[in-house]
Motif scaffolding. Structure first.
Motif, PDB file in Angstrom:
ATOM      1  N   GLN A 231       0.823  -1.215   0.000  1.00 31.81           N
ATOM      2  CA  GLN A 231       0.000   0.000   0.000  1.00 31.81           C
ATOM      3  C   GLN A 231       0.853   1.260   0.000  1.00 31.81           C
ATOM      4  O   GLN A 231       0.319   2.354  -0.175  1.00 31.81           O
ATOM      5  N   VAL A 232       2.170   1.116   0.217  1.00 28.80           N
ATOM      6  CA  VAL A 232       3.038   2.289   0.377  1.00 28.80           C
ATOM      7  C   VAL A 232       4.337   2.120  -0.428  1.00 28.80           C
ATOM      8  O   VAL A 232       5.419   1.986   0.141  1.00 28.80           O
ATOM      9  N   PRO A 233       4.255   2.132  -1.748  1.00 34.10           N
ATOM     10  CA  PRO A 233       5.457   1.849  -2.550  1.00 34.10           C
ATOM     11  C   PRO A 233       6.601   2.826  -2.325  1.00 34.10           C
ATOM     12  O   PRO A 233       7.766   2.414  -2.355  1.00 34.10           O
ATOM     13  N   HIS A 234       6.309   4.089  -2.106  1.00 36.68           N
ATOM     14  CA  HIS A 234       7.404   5.041  -1.895  1.00 36.68           C
ATOM     15  C   HIS A 234       8.124   4.770  -0.577  1.00 36.68           C
ATOM     16  O   HIS A 234       9.343   4.978  -0.476  1.00 36.68           O
ATOM     17  N   VAL A 239      13.025   2.650   2.356  1.00 38.04           N
ATOM     18  CA  VAL A 239      13.631   1.710   3.304  1.00 38.04           C
ATOM     19  C   VAL A 239      14.552   0.741   2.580  1.00 38.04           C
ATOM     20  O   VAL A 239      15.663   0.443   3.051  1.00 38.04           O
ATOM     21  N   LEU A 240      14.119   0.236   1.424  1.00 37.36           N
ATOM     22  CA  LEU A 240      14.958  -0.699   0.678  1.00 37.36           C
ATOM     23  C   LEU A 240      16.275  -0.046   0.277  1.00 37.36           C
ATOM     24  O   LEU A 240      17.358  -0.651   0.417  1.00 37.36           O
ATOM     25  N   ASP A 538       3.764   3.441  -8.906  1.00 37.22           N
ATOM     26  CA  ASP A 538       5.034   3.395  -9.640  1.00 37.22           C
ATOM     27  C   ASP A 538       5.889   4.558  -9.160  1.00 37.22           C
ATOM     28  O   ASP A 538       5.605   5.723  -9.453  1.00 37.22           O
ATOM     29  N   THR A 539       6.947   4.247  -8.438  1.00 37.57           N
ATOM     30  CA  THR A 539       7.749   5.313  -7.833  1.00 37.57           C
ATOM     31  C   THR A 539       8.546   6.106  -8.854  1.00 37.57           C
ATOM     32  O   THR A 539       9.012   7.209  -8.549  1.00 37.57           O
ATOM     33  N   ASP A 540       8.722   5.567 -10.067  1.00 42.18           N
ATOM     34  CA  ASP A 540       9.404   6.340 -11.106  1.00 42.18           C
ATOM     35  C   ASP A 540       8.465   7.305 -11.820  1.00 42.18           C
ATOM     36  O   ASP A 540       8.901   8.334 -12.338  1.00 42.18           O
ATOM     37  N   TRP A 546       2.102   8.913  -0.439  1.00 37.71           N
ATOM     38  CA  TRP A 546       2.117   8.222   0.847  1.00 37.71           C
ATOM     39  C   TRP A 546       1.330   6.926   0.817  1.00 37.71           C
ATOM     40  O   TRP A 546       1.329   6.177   1.789  1.00 37.71           O
ATOM     41  N   GLY A 547       0.625   6.668  -0.293  1.00 38.25           N
ATOM     42  CA  GLY A 547      -0.102   5.415  -0.387  1.00 38.25           C
ATOM     43  C   GLY A 547      -1.509   5.516   0.159  1.00 38.25           C
ATOM     44  O   GLY A 547      -2.059   6.604   0.345  1.00 38.25           O
ATOM     45  N   SER A 548      -2.095   4.347   0.413  1.00 29.70           N
ATOM     46  CA  SER A 548      -3.492   4.274   0.853  1.00 29.70           C
ATOM     47  C   SER A 548      -3.580   3.671   2.248  1.00 29.70           C
ATOM     48  O   SER A 548      -3.184   2.525   2.470  1.00 29.70           O
ATOM     49  N   PHE A 549      -4.086   4.448   3.159  1.00 27.50           N
ATOM     50  CA  PHE A 549      -4.391   4.030   4.520  1.00 27.50           C
ATOM     51  C   PHE A 549      -5.164   5.167   5.157  1.00 27.50           C
ATOM     52  O   PHE A 549      -5.265   6.266   4.595  1.00 27.50           O
TER      53      PHE A 549
END
Length: 787
Positions: A231-234, A239-240, A538-540, A546-549
C-alpha cells in the motif's frame, strides 16, 4: 441532510455529474475475466524463488545458523544470513523523549536473538519454490531458549523478561496526552460512575492475496526493480534503498493489481527487503510469495488491546468525565513508518468520539511481547475504543434506569464545528440524525416487538461513532512521527486526442480508484470518465505518494487529483480563449472541449496547437498540456460518522449467535461512487463481525501460535454474515476538493460494538455482561443455562 437515493439505473449520472453516480467500474472487466496481473502472475527469465528459515522459538539467543546442508540441497542457488547480506536495520521513530518512546531496530534477518516464532533468520534462494522449501528444511539453527513474554499483563509484570534490553518493563510507548484539571473531583462527586474492563483479541487482516515480491537488477538502467503488493510503494523504496545502500533513484518500486491490504501492507516488511537484497546480490530475478501458514503466524498482526475505562454521569444522564487506561500489545517490534505508538496514540486522541465529554484523562501504552509484530488494521484502535465507549453508555443507561439510545441522544455532539476536550475540532456531521434513523429503521421493521417474544432470545445493539479521515500532515505531526505522512501530489497530462492521464500517490487494493478518481477528473474537465487513465503504484512515474491508509485516498488523493484537473482546465480555457479571441473567464469546459460564447473548440484541437503548433499559443504559455497540484488537509481533518444497529438471536443449546438484521446509517460526505461506498461498508462490517464473534490469534505459554491454518483460525463465511441495509446521509465536507469524507474503515469500526451490545441485550435477563471480543460462545451458553 440526506442524500438523494442512488438512481434505479446505476449507469445514469446524477444531475449530469459523474461524481455521485454508480457507473460501471473500469477495473471489473479485467479482473472478472481473470486478466488481472498480481505479483504471483509475474514470471521473468531466469527467475529464482525465495523462502525463509524462520524461528521455531518465541524468545532465544541465536547461537548458530548452519546453512551448509541448505546450500547442498538440489536446486538451491544461494542461502544468506544477516551476516552474509549485511543489511541496515528497519527502525521507526517518534520524536518523543525516552520516557515516552523507545525505538526498536528490526533487523531484516534476525541477528543475535529471535523474538517471535516465525521471525526470519535466513533466506534460501532456489530454482523453484519446492527446492526453496527443501532448503529451508535442511537448515540447522542452534538456540539458547529464553523465557518468553506472551501477554500484555506478563510484559508489564515486575521482573518480567525483557524482549528488548533497552525497553524497561517491556514498554515502547507510555504517553498521557490529556488530563483535565480537577477530573478526580468530577468522579468523586458524580452520582453515577460506571466502569468497563475490556480485552480484544489479536487478529490477522487476511487479505486474499498474501504478501509477495519480485525483484530484479536492471543493468541498463542500473536500477533495482521491485514489484510488490504494498500500500506504500514510496516507503518501500526509501527503506529498501537505505537497507541495501543504494540511492533512491536506483530503486524502482511498482505495484501491480493487489488483492487486498486492509493496513497489513501499509508498513514495510522484512521479507520484501531480504528477497530484493538477494536479487541484487545474485543479479537474477527473485520471487517470494508468502504461504498461508506464514501469513497466519509471521505476518503483521493487529488489534490486541486492553482497556480499563471509567465514566462519570449526572443523575439526568449527562456524561461528566472519562478516565481511560489503554494497553496495546504490539508484538516484538515497531512497524515502519508508524511505530508502536499508532494504536495507543490513536485511542488516546480520539476516544471521546461523538460525545460531549467535558473532562478527560487517558494513559496510552504500547508493550512489546514475543509475538509477531503488529501493523495498522482497518480501523486502527477505533473498533476497540468505540466498543468500550458504547459499552459505557449501555452500562450507564442501566445504572440510570434510562433507555440506552436516549442516553446517547442526550450526549451526542449536535452543534458544529465542535472542539472537544481532546483539542480536536470536529467538522459538521449527522451524529444525531444517524442515530435517530437507525433506531427508527429497526422499529419500523418490527424488531423491537420481536425482541419482546419470550420464546426467542433476541437482543438489539447500537453503536454510534465518528471516524477521523484524511489525516493531513498536521494531524500526523501531532503524534510526533519522524516520518510525517499527509499530503498527496497529482500530475495530469492531456494527449493529442484529448484523453488524459492522471497520477495519484494513493493506491487501490480493491477500492476502485481507476473508476472513482476518473469520475473526479471527468467532472472537472467535462469529459467521459472512460477518457481518463489513472496511473498509480510506480515510484518512477509518481513524484511522491504516501499510499493508501487511514481513509485518505479520496479525501487527500482525490483532492489532489481534482486540484490538478482544475489547473489543466485553466490552461485549456486560456488557450481556447486566445484562439477564439474571447475572455478566459467566460470560457466553459463542456462536452470534451471549451466553449467561448457561441464558439467551441475540442480538446483535440487545443492539444494540436499545444503540442504541434506552439507558435500559436498565447504569450507566456509554454507548449504541452500538463499540470501538477498537491493537497494536504489543514487542521484536524474531517470526520465521517455512522450508527450501526444489530439484531441477534442466541441459541440456548449451543451459545451460538445468529445475526438476524444489520442496519448501517453512514455519512461520508459526498459519495463519489455510491456502489463502491456500500461495498466498503459491507466489507468492513463483515470484518468487524469477524472480530466480534470469530477471529483470534492465540499463543500458548511458550509463545507458539495456535492458529497456523484456517482449521484453527475461525473466519466467517457468507453463512455468518447477514444481509446489511445501508442508509446514506450526506454532510459535504468543506475541507476537501470533492466534499467527500473517508469511507474505507467505518464498517469495521462500528460492528464489534453493535454486535457486543446486541448480545448483552439478549442476555439482559441473566445478569451476565460480556465485554471482551471475540465473544466466547461458552460464556453465552453458561449464562443462558443458569438463567
Amino acid at each position: 441532510m440526506a442524500a438523494e437515493p442512488t438512481p434505479r439505473n446505476p449507469h445514469l449520472r446524477r444531475d449530469g455529474a459523474w461524481v455521485g453516480a454508480s457507473v460501471p467500474r473500469r477495473e471489473d472487466p479485467r479482473l472478472l475475466a481473470g486478466r488481472g496481473r498480481f505479483v504471483d502472475d509475474i514470471t521473468l527469465p531466469g527467475m529464482l524463488h525465495a523462502q525463509f528459515v524462520r524461528s521455531t522459538e518465541a524468545h532465544a539467543d541465536l547461537l548458530a545458523v548452519d546453512l551448509d546442508e541448505v546450500r547442498a540441497t538440489p536446486g538451491v542457488v544461494a542461502a544468506y544470513t544477516a551476516a552474509d547480506l549485511a543489511l541496515a536495520d528497519i527502525t521507526a521513530e517518534l520524536d518523543r523523549p525516552p520516557h515516552e518512546f523507545v525505538p526498536t531496530a528490526m533487523p531484516v534477518l534476525a541477528r543475535g536473538k529471535v523474538r517471535y516464532v516465525g521471525e526470519p533468520i535466513a533466506v534460501v534462494v532456489a530454482k523453484d519454490p519446492y527446492a526453496a522449501e527443501d532448503g529451508v528444511e535442511a537448515a540447522l539453527v542452534e538456540y539458547a531458549p529464553l523465557e518468553p513474554v506472551v501477554s500484555d499483563l506478563g510484559a508489564l509484570a515486575e521482573g518480567a523478561p525483557l524482549v528488548h534490553a533497552e525497553a524497561p518493563r517491556n514498554t515502547l510507548v507510555d504517553v498521557s496526552l490529556f488530563a483535565t484539571e480537577g477530573i478526580d473531583d468530577v468522579f468523586d462527586s458524580a452520582p453515577v460512575v460506571v466502569e468497563v474492563r475490556s480485552k480484544t483479541g489479536r487478529q490477522n487482516a487476511l487479505p486474499l492475496e498474501t504478501r509477495g515480491v519480485v525483484a530484479d537488477w536492471d543493468d541498463r538502467d542500473e536500477q533495482l526493480r521491485v514489484q510488490t503488493c504494498s500500500q506504500v510503494p514510496h516507503q518501500v523504496r526509501t527503506v529498501l534503498a537505505r537497507c541495501v545502500g543504494l540511492d533512491e533513484k536506483q530503486v524502482r518500486v511498482t505495484v501491480p493489481d493487489m488483492g487486498g491490504g486492509f493496513g497489513q501492507k501499509c508498513v514495510v516488511g522484512r521479507e520484501e527487503i531480504a528477497a530484493a537484497a538477494a536479487a541484487l546480490r545474485l543479479r537474477r530475478p527473485v520471487k517470494w510469495i508468502e504461504d498461508r501458514r506464514d501469513a497466519l503466524t509471521a505476518a503483521f498482526l493487529a488489534r490486541e488491546q486492553r482497556y480499563t475505562v471509567r465514566a462519570a454521569f449526572s443523575a439526568d444522564g449527562e456524561i461528566l468525565g472519562l478516565d481511560a487506561d489503554v494497553v496495546c500489545d504490539m508484538g516484538a517490534y515497531s512497524c515502519y513508518p508508524f511505530t508502536a505508538g499508532i494504536e495507543p496514540l490513536m485511542a488516546s486522541a480520539e476516544m471521546p468520539s461523538v460525545y460531549r465529554v467535558p473532562a478527560y484523562r487517558v494513559r496510552g501504552r504500547a508493550v512489546t511481547t514475543n509475538k509477531a509484530p503488529t501493523a495498522p488494521y482497518r480501523g486502527v484502535s477505533r473498533p476497540q475504543y468505540v466498543m468500550v465507549v458504547e459499552r459505557i453508555f449501555e452500562k450507564a443507561a442501566r445504572a440510570l434506569g434510562m433507555d440506552a439510545v436516549a442516553l446517547r441522544r442526550r450526549n451526542v455532539i449536535t452543534v458544529f464545528p465542535y472542539t472537544g476536550v481532546n483539542n480536536i475540532t470536529y467538522d459538521p456531521g449527522s451524529y444525531l440524525e444517524s442515530l435517530d434513523l437507525c433506531e427508527a429503521t429497526l422499529r419500523e421493521e418490527g424488531w423491537f416487538s420481536r425482541r419482546s417474544d419470550d420464546k426467542k432470545v433476541i437482543g438489539i445493539g447500537f453503536a454510534c461513532f465518528s471516524e477521523r479521515t484524511g489525516y493531513g500532515s498536521g494531524a500526523f505531526a501531532q503524534r510526533k512521527m519522524q516520518v510525517v505522512p499527509g499530503f498527496d501530489i497529482s500530475e495530469i497530462r492531456m494527449d493529442l486526442n484529448g484523453t488524459v492521464s492522471v497520477t495519484t500517490g494513493t493506491l487501490s487494493h480493491g477500492q476502485s480508484h481507476e473508476t472513482t478518481m476518473a469520475q473526479i477528473v471527468a467532472d472537472r474537465l467535462g469529459i467521459p470518465y472512460d477518457r481518463v487513465k489513472i496511473v498509480q503504484g510506480d515510484t518512477d512515474r509518481i513524484t511522491y505518494g504516501w499510499g493508501s491508509f487511514a481513509s485518505r485516498s479520496i479525501t487527500i488523493g482525490g483532492s489532489a487529483v481534482a486540484a490538478a484537473s482544475v489547473k489543466l482546465g485553466d490552461q485549456l480555457r486560456e488557450i481556447a480563449a486566445h484562439l477564439l479571441s474571447g475572455d478566459p473567464e467566460a470560457a466553459v469546459l463542456e462536452d470534451g472541449g471549451v466553449r467561448v460564447g457561441s464558439s467551441w473548440l475540442s480538446y483535440a484541437d487545443i492539444a494540436d496547437v499545444a503540442y504541434l503548433k506552439a507558435h500559436l499559443l498565447p504569450k507566456g504559455v509554454g507548449p504541452g498540456l500538463s499540470a501538477t497540484a498537491s493537497f494536504d488537509v489543514g487542521g484536524d481533518g474531517t470526520f465521517s460518522n455512522a450508527t450501526h444497529g444489530c439484531v441477534v438471536e442466541l441459541d440456548p443449546g449451543t451459545g451460538g449467535v445468529e445475526i438476524l438484521r444489520y442496519v448501517c446509517v453512514e455519512d461520508c460526505g459526498v459519495a463519489i461512487h455510491p456502489q463502491v461506498v456500500e461495498g466498503q461498508a459491507r466489507g468492513g462490517i463483515a470484518q468487524g463481525i469477524a472480530g466480534a464473534l470469530f477471529e483470534e490469534v492465540r499463543y500458548d505459554e511458550a509463545g507458539q501460535p495456535l492458529a497456523p491454518s484456517f482449521m484453527e483460525y475461525k473466519v466467517p463465511t457468507a453463512m455468518e454474515i447477514p444481509d446489511v441495509r445501508i442508509e446514506h446521509l450526506e454532510t459535504p465536507c468543506a475541507f476537501t476538493e470533492n466534499g467527500a469524507k473517508g469511507a474505507g474503515e467505518g464498517g469495521t469500526i462500528g460492528a464489534p460494538a453493535a454486535v457486543l451490545n446486541a448480545v448483552n441485550d439478549a442476555l439482559r435477563h441473566t445478569g451476565v455482561e460480556l465485554d471482551d471480543t471475540p465473544i466466547p460462545r461458552e460464556a453465552i451458553f453458561r449464562a443462558l443455562e443458569t438463567s
